[in-house]
Design an enzyme around this catalytic site. Structure first.
Site, PDB file in Angstrom:
ATOM      1  N   ASP A  34      78.189  37.535  -5.821  1.00 48.68           N
ATOM      2  CA  ASP A  34      79.395  36.777  -5.521  1.00 48.68           C
ATOM      3  C   ASP A  34      80.205  37.636  -4.554  1.00 48.68           C
ATOM      4  OD1 ASP A  34      81.391  34.937  -5.376  1.00 48.68           O
ATOM      5  OD2 ASP A  34      81.628  34.684  -7.535  1.00 48.68           O
TER       6      ASP A  34
HETATM    7  C1  BGC Z   1      83.406  32.306  -5.726  1.00 47.36           C
HETATM    8  C2  BGC Z   1      82.063  31.750  -5.322  1.00 47.36           C
HETATM    9  C3  BGC Z   1      82.072  31.415  -3.855  1.00 47.36           C
HETATM   10  C4  BGC Z   1      82.436  32.650  -3.058  1.00 47.36           C
HETATM   11  C5  BGC Z   1      82.485  32.423  -1.565  1.00 47.36           C
HETATM   12  C6  BGC Z   1      83.898  33.407  -4.805  1.00 47.36           C
HETATM   13  O1  BGC Z   1      85.247  33.650  -5.022  1.00 47.36           O
HETATM   14  O2  BGC Z   1      83.362  32.766  -7.046  1.00 47.36           O
HETATM   15  O3  BGC Z   1      81.759  30.621  -6.097  1.00 47.36           O
HETATM   16  O4  BGC Z   1      80.853  30.873  -3.458  1.00 47.36           O
HETATM   17  O5  BGC Z   1      83.722  33.083  -3.453  1.00 47.36           O
HETATM   18  O6  BGC Z   1      83.603  31.679  -1.234  1.00 47.36           O
END
Ligand code: BGC
Length: 815
Positions: free
Chosen positions: A226
């Site tokens: 993530d």
């Molecule tokens: C989220 C993800 C997301 C990523 C990119 C993170 O804060 O948990 O689900 O895909 O950001 O935006």
């Protein structure tokens, strides 16, 4: 097919080149390798649309689909497959190859800010829906990234929190959707979560990423972190994390080259990681994609129609005394509530997109009946933050943190919010060291008290005609906004005169963050509403044939980065509903939330429809259901408790929820959702699986046919009403005498069927041995214990219509 190419490419690559594929180049892509003709892999956020590059707001417009919980309520894997296929077109329109979706964490607590994005409290329902979604997406050549693996069931301190979960609960509940994503849908990518699992960051968890994912399930795709959720070099690489996101890298690049040289990461491991990335690139057409990045807005009629249909299919009719569906009105309809003229189409956080257009409930009703047939009153507000200002906003950026000297870059914005990710200000400022001044003109419509709010990831101040009104600078402290990188909203009040123009300005200064590297602020202007507005709403309800109340929450509450702190409707909405229902017995409450709310007014409402956040066609989909052009096709994917205190994580122990000293203990084990309410003898307000239609159904003649691997079940469904309609037949299994604590009933299969009036259909369900098994942590296998099981069919977890007994023999099944 691609194996030879991939092996040849790996042979030709230097260590540095292999390493380069294991971290982002920027926020949304990997670096290309021109020397070998290797293209650039691009990803984009989902799950309810493809946002494209850039920050979270003001992007190239995209189609906004229903959010996860709305699709969860559809109980229709064929629908999620259609949505997946349409999303594949959207991903391509944004120049990307991989969608960061679907989100399949389980609704453990009603408070999780991200429940709206996830399907359900039940792993089987979640699994069936995600398999459809991934097949649709990947069938069209776009990669899915199933997320967040695993144990990310709350947003509280999510980047450091350790979810303490026993293996049986993991295997039976929390890992279950991921298992089917790999085994049944063949997901090409997985995203590790931010949190730790039993003490270890999931991005460096060998048991999770290698033993279970690749070993037990046979995953051959890519695991990416993530965003900023990877914290080490050799630990993550050795544990099984292929890609660190986003870029530029923090822990790989030269550090990883050095780790390979030092023998901390073997050349074989490096080659395997790079090979996984190349395989993903080959699968989604990125391997030789050297085209320039282009993003376009494709507002397609087919997507509009699908979104409208899907929106209606997810709406759940919770209560109906017969007022719905509405007939052709003979007199005015009162349209009341804070969500009536605001289209609440999606939740907040990284799932946000810039929609092509939005249709509010008011718009949908006006398109159908004509605005002259409607009367409107807002009644009260339900916002968490003061409403955004829409204006021509000038922004001047300074390459220092004091707003000093000449601006290095200027631009304009249309809304009083920004989410800046590098490159910021055309790359002319250091993302960690810059400031900005924004200004716009505000002309109030009414004389009186106005509220100005601001919150920011970074330091900010808001001025009206040069006077400081809200200060989130000197007293800035971390709050529950902007992924826990922002402060809570600071509000100042000031009296203004209608018709006079005021200059509103915001000073913003970037703040260095350890965790997520972005800057953001949101400013808003509102007016307090009080008793007079509620009385005015009741008055128009009294004079109307029917009162339609549009209440609920919005993506300000149902959002990534913060959990809910109670289950009440925000603001004075309970008072508003009570006043309107007292004024008009034909009051229909349309709820838009990402989960349950307490309903102290339930008795007095003639009907209650849960419409979630259904995407850009919001108002049309809701109007279709209200007037019976579409039926309310949804069934609850989450139990709705009577009170906050009833929900599974509402223990007295803060370590159970929201967490204490960095740990959140999943004490309830497998007893979440309906499994919990049943075990504790708590009657929910509306049970899991509940939802009314505009016709009625019966189940009869249930038969069990033993099969070599479990059992088959036949049951007859009949439409006993006068309208065509659909029903969701739910099949539950319960172990009558288990050696471990097991829920009385667990969903094992379901079918959504549409029948004509009077029509009967014989349905067949196959229950493999696994449907009777629990995870035996000693044997490290799935175990069926010999004995009797109750197999029941019904229309919700508590509305069971028929049961049979299945007798099973002892069996151990592989992981
Ligand atoms: C989220 C993800 C997301 C990523 C990119 C993170 O804060 O948990 O689900 O895909 O950001 O935006």
């Amino acid at each position: 097919m691609h194996t030879t190419t991939i092996e040849t490419l790996l042979d030709e690559m230097t260590v540095e080149e292999q390493v380069s594929l294991l971290a982002g180049e920027d926020f949304w892509s990997l670096p290309p390798i021109p020397r070998l003709g290797i293209g650039k892999l691009r990803v984009t956020d989902g799950p309810n649309g493809a946002r494209g590059g850039g920050g979270l707001v003001d992007n190239v417009p995209a189609a906004a689909f229903p959010v996860g919980i709305a699709l969860g309520a559809s109980w229709n894997p064929a629908l999620t497959e259609e949505v997946g296929a349409a999303l594949a077109q959207e991903v391509r329109s944004k120049g990307a190859h991989v969608l960061l979706a679907p989100t399949v964490n389980i609704h453990r607590s009603v408070a999780n800010g991200r429940n709206f994005e996830c399907y359900s409290e039940d792993p089987e329902l979640t699994a069936a829906l995600l398999v459809g979604y991934i097949r649709g997406l990947q069938g069209a050549g776009v990669g899915a990234t199933i997320k967040h693996f695993a144990g990310n069931e709350s947003e509280i301190q999510r980047t450091t929190m350790s979810s303490e979960v026993d293996e049986r609960s993991l295997r039976e509940i929390y890992l279950r959707p991921f298992e089917d994503a790999v085994k049944k849908a063949g997901s090409w990518a997985v995203m590790s979560s931010y949190n730790r699992l039993n003490g270890t960051y999931t991005s460096e968890h060998p048991w999770l990423l290698t033993d279970v994912l690749r070993g037990d399930w046979g995953f051959d795709g890519v695991v990416m972190s993530d965003w900023f959720g990877s914290h080490s070099t050799s630990e993550t690489v050795n544990a099984g994390l292929d890609i660190e996101m986003p870029g530029p890298t923090r822990d790989r690049g030269d550090k990883l080259v050095a780790a390979v040289a030092a023998g901390e990461v073997s050349p074989e491991t490096l080659r395997a990681r790079a090979g996984n990335v190349l395989r993903l690139m080959a699968r989604c057409g990125a391997l030789h994609d050297t085209d320039p990045h282009e993003e376009v807005a494709n507002d397609l009629p087919a997507h509009r129609a699908l979104i409208r249909r899907a929106g209606a299919e997810g709406t759940v009719l919770l209560k109906n005394t017969g007022v719905l569906p509405l007939g052709k009105p003979a007199a005015k309809i009162a349209v009341i509530g804070p969500n009536a003229r605001e289209a609440r189409i999606m939740g907040g956080g990284s799932a946000q997109i810039t929609p092509h257009y939005i249709v509010s409930p008011w718009d949908g009703l006006a398109a159908r009946l004509g605005a002259e047939s409607l009367a409107y009153a807002p009644g009260c507000t339900n916002h968490r933050w003061e409403p955004l200002a829409k204006a021509d906003i000038t922004v001047d950026f300074f390459a220092n943190s004091n707003l000093e000297g000449e601006p290095v870059h200027s631009e304009t914005m249309r809304e009083s919010q920004a989410f800046w990710v590098p490159p910021i200000a055309g790359g002319k400022v250091d993302p960690q060291d810059f400031s900005a001044r924004l200004a716009w003109t505000f002309t109030p419509e009414r004389t009186g008290r106005h509220r100005f709010g601001i919150h920011s990831a970074g330091y900010s101040r808001l001025f009206v005609d040069g006077r400081l009104v809200a200060d989130a600078h000197d007293s800035w402290t971390a709050g529950r906004t902007f992924f826990e990188e922002g402060c809570d909203e600071v509000v100042g009040e000031i009296d203004l005169e209608a018709g006079r123009s005021y200059t509103v300005s915001v000073e913003f200064v970037a703040r260095k963050s350890e965790m997520l590297a972005f800057s953001a602020f949101r400013a808003g202007i509102g007016r307090p509403l009080g008793d007079a507005e509620i009385a005015a709403a009741a008055e128009i309800a009294r004079n109307a044939e029917t009162a339609l109340l549009f209440v609920g929450r919005s993506g300000e509450w149902d959002t990534e980065g913060s959990d809910l702190q109670n289950m009440r409707l925000p603001g004075r909405q309970d008072d508003l509903i009570a006043a309107v229902a007292a004024a008009n017995p034909r009051t229909v409450v349309v709820l838009q939330t990402g989960g349950p709310v307490e309903m102290p007014w339930l008795e007095s409402a003639a009907a209650v429809l849960q419409a979630w956040y259904p995407g850009q066609e919001c108002g049309n989909a809701i109007a279709d259901v209200l007037f019976g052009d579409a039926e309310p096709g949804g069934r609850l994917p989450q139990s709705f408790p009577v009170r906050w205190e009833d929900n599974p994580t509402q223990s007295q122990d803060p370590e159970v929820y929201p967490g204490l000293d960095g740990k959140v203990r999943y004490e309830e084990g497998v007893f979440i959702g309906y499994r919990h309410y049943e075990a504790k003898g708590i009657e929910p307000l509306f049970p899991f699986g509940h939802g009314l239609g505009y016709t009625s159904f019966a189940l009869s003649d249930m038969d069990l046919i033993p099969t070599p691997d479990g059992a088959a079940i036949d049951v007859t469904l009949e439409n006993t009403g006068a309208r065509r309609g659909s029903s969701v037949v739910q099949l539950y299994v319960g172990d009558r005498h288990a050696s471990v604590p097991r829920p009385a009933r667990e969903l094992r299969d379901f079918a959504k069927e549409t029948l004509e009036p009077g029509e009967q259909r014989r349905l067949r369900f196959d229950l493999p041995a696994r449907a009777f098994a629990f995870y035996d942590t000693d044997a490290k296998q799935w175990r069926v214990e010999a004995g009797e099981f109750e197999v029941s069919a019904g229309f919700s977890a508590t509305d069971i219509r028929c049961s049979v007994t299945a007798t099973q023999t002892d069996a151990l099944l592989p992981r």
